[in-house]
Design a protein around this motif. Structure first.
Motif, mmCIF file in Angstrom:
data_model
loop_
_atom_site.group_PDB
_atom_site.id
_atom_site.type_symbol
_atom_site.label_atom_id
_atom_site.label_comp_id
_atom_site.label_asym_id
_atom_site.label_seq_id
_atom_site.Cartn_x
_atom_site.Cartn_y
_atom_site.Cartn_z
ATOM 1 N N PHE A 126 0.825 -1.210 0.000
ATOM 2 C CA PHE A 126 0.000 0.000 0.000
ATOM 3 C C PHE A 126 0.861 1.263 0.000
ATOM 4 N N SER A 127 2.018 1.191 0.667
ATOM 5 C CA SER A 127 2.913 2.355 0.692
ATOM 6 C C SER A 127 3.552 2.619 -0.667
ATOM 7 N N LYS A 130 -1.279 2.501 -4.021
ATOM 8 C CA LYS A 130 -2.564 2.466 -3.315
ATOM 9 C C LYS A 130 -3.497 1.430 -3.927
#
Length: 227
Positions: A126-127, A130
């Protein structure tokens, strides 16, 4: 709440044999579980449209960060009071043979190793992206964690707490400066000796897919026979 959820899914399991067989297939298939999540990391590594080459440090951090997450999870499982798996509780009257899962007797169900490991990976993804991060979170819960609740391997709170630990651990590892410096060093070394780097990349990926089972078995053997 835990008892209610287990009772509900157990009632469903007793009436939908085909779906239950699919759940068993998933929990015993490492390719379906960790293989997909690791494949996403490799895809991101080589997709320069999503992540430039200088941004690969987050993937490196995510990979070795899972080691810290799983160590914390194992320590908590050993330190916290033992919690038996739902499937070993005769009150729930699971339709499966308990003897088939007798090996679970030795392992506390709280917190869930799977939730810690794969939610930490999803946080790292996710980092980086997204879109792929959201997909990973949904995949981890529905494909990796839900079958373990459905089959009585874990209570819902085992999964929930494990997921929280995994997310917080990876978030912390991604933020602290020492891990950033380590990632930069590894990235620099990868350009000097790419062969050895990708060999280690592959081995670590394989161990993550198999939840470090081989590494833990080797460490257990060494500790037992040497120390």
């Amino acid at each position: 709440m835990d008892n209610l959820i287990i009772s509900m899914v157990n009632t469903i399991a007793s009436k939908t044999i085909f779906f239950t067989e699919i759940m068993f297939l998933i929990v015993h298939n490492e390719l379906v579980k960790g293989g997909v999540i690791i494949a996403i990391l490799w895809y991101l590594w080589f997709n320069v449209k999503i992540i430039p080459s200088h941004g690969r440090g987050k993937i490196i951090t995510t990979l070795y960060g899972t080691i810290g997450a799983i160590i914390v999870g194992r320590c908590l499982a050993n330190v916290l009071p033992y919690r038996a798996r739902p499937i070993l509780n005769p009150e729930f009257a699971f339709t499966y043979q308990i003897d088939e899962f007798s090996w679970l007797n030795t392992l506390s169900s709280f917190p869930s190793d799977h939730a810690i490991l794969f939610f930490s990976l999803a946080t790292g993804i996710f980092s980086i992206s997204k879109k792929w991060g959201v997909f990973s979170f949904v995949y981890v819960f529905l494909i990796i964690c839900f079958p373990r609740i459905y089959l009585g391997f874990h209570y819902f709170t085992d999964i929930f707490v494990g997921g929280v630990i995994g997310v917080l651990m990876m978030w912390l590892i991604l933020k602290v400066e020492p891990s950033k410096r380590l990632s930069r060093y590894i990235m620099k070394y990868s350009s000097i000796n790419p062969g050895l780097f990708y060999a280690c990349f592959f081995i670590l990926s394989y161990q993550i897919v198999t939840l470090f089972n081989e590494s833990r078995a080797l460490a257990s053997y060494v500790f037992k026979h040497i120390f």
